[in-house]
Design an enzyme around this catalytic site. Sequence first.
Site, mmCIF file in Angstrom:
data_model
loop_
_atom_site.group_PDB
_atom_site.id
_atom_site.type_symbol
_atom_site.label_atom_id
_atom_site.label_comp_id
_atom_site.label_asym_id
_atom_site.label_seq_id
_atom_site.Cartn_x
_atom_site.Cartn_y
_atom_site.Cartn_z
ATOM 1 N N GLU A 1 62.265 61.688 62.018
ATOM 2 C CA GLU A 1 62.834 62.942 61.528
ATOM 3 C C GLU A 1 63.593 63.664 62.637
ATOM 4 O OE1 GLU A 1 61.660 67.223 59.463
ATOM 5 O OE2 GLU A 1 60.079 65.808 59.985
ATOM 6 N N LYS B 1 40.050 60.906 54.606
ATOM 7 C CA LYS B 1 41.447 60.687 54.215
ATOM 8 C C LYS B 1 41.839 61.393 52.923
ATOM 9 C CE LYS B 1 41.220 56.277 56.608
ATOM 10 N NZ LYS B 1 41.221 54.814 56.550
ATOM 11 N N ASP C 1 44.201 56.790 63.119
ATOM 12 C CA ASP C 1 44.287 56.355 61.724
ATOM 13 C C ASP C 1 45.217 57.324 60.995
ATOM 14 O OD1 ASP C 1 43.910 55.725 59.017
ATOM 15 O OD2 ASP C 1 41.846 55.097 59.354
ATOM 16 N N HIS D 1 68.841 70.863 61.078
ATOM 17 C CA HIS D 1 68.700 69.545 60.466
ATOM 18 C C HIS D 1 70.065 68.923 60.196
ATOM 19 C CE1 HIS D 1 64.458 70.515 60.034
ATOM 20 N NE2 HIS D 1 64.254 69.252 59.718
#
Length: 408
Positions: free
Chosen positions: A102, A232, A307, A403
Amino acid sequence: MLPPRNAPDWIEALAEGEIRLHQLPKAFSRDEAAFIRREALQRISGTTLETIGSYTFDAKPAKCENFIGAIQVPVGVVGPLQVNGQAITACEQVFAPLATTEGALIASVSRGCSAVRAAGGAMVRVEEIGITRAPVFCSNGIVQTQAFLAWIRDHYKEIKQLCEEDSVHLCLQDIEPAVVGTSIYLRFRFHTGDAMGMNMASIACDRAVTQLISPATGVRCISISGNYCTDKKPTAVNFLNGRGKRIYAEALLSADILRDILKTDAPALCELQYRKNLLGSAMAGAIGCNAHHANILAAFFIATGQDVAQVAESAIGITCVEAREHGAVYASVLLPDTPLGTIGGGTGLGTQSEALALMGIVPGEKNAGTDTRRLAEILGALVLAGELSIMAAQASHQLVDAHVKLGR
């Protein structure tokens, strides 16, 4: 790499479906097996996997089945970052790697680091909550449930001893029960040293359940994970009780810093905090109130071998901005649920190991738990820096321009 002598035969067998991807002989090295799989898949798909096959790390420690290569993610660095912690001191210059595709993310976090550094650094504190695993059991009703929970309380020492018998670093802290209908959840909470510890916790729980709890009580365990852990997934139990590390980071930024570095002021930043992070999050039914914790977490997790799926739970934090005298603001972040490790998992891969070493983390050189606390303190400061910069960009209406200039 030169292909193994009999590679064409195995490539043909895979391409024709005579064997499965996991059925290559164990005599092949990981690199040789990856070559054969890639060649077969290229024949099947009609596309090239040349770039995926171009990797530099040692494939042996990679925990990845049907291995064919690597997806490369660009890595940038931010810093120097000033952290006033307990495993890291303000006199150290920290440069932190972030892996992302990004545009503008690293530039934005870098600007936040400059603002935090100008403010004297981020004050960061870390609480060791511990990793959790919660098996689910099924009783025949209230009476058996109550007897089961009484047995767990009465035999806690035996359960603890059995859980800890295979590891010098694993330490059971407590077992928190929850009941609905005939379902019983036992939320085991462990300290795990420098390991993130999810596998350690699962193995310990499984041993306690199969060797002691179910045989002694007659109550069936339905699954080693009953989703009350919670791993998660963004959940209220993790938000309130914490999981992994609970991280606090704060800084006091003067009006000059807001104006000269972040290109905003206290009223604009505080109104954005109120209308976006607080009210907007409430309207959306979000767990947590922040601008983009997940952005920094994901980039940091990829770079350091964490993770990555645990970003789902780690991103439920809160950002606070409060007006102070003379146009200053107090800014803070809370990350209540941040599983982290500096040994095990992806941390041992060559690139991730180098990224950790860049931040002064080399496993085995310090007391157990110190490296991961250091990692958590750096992460807390990074998230604070990232929140300050993106909120300032939005308050000054510069987000879209950034951006457009630097990428999506």
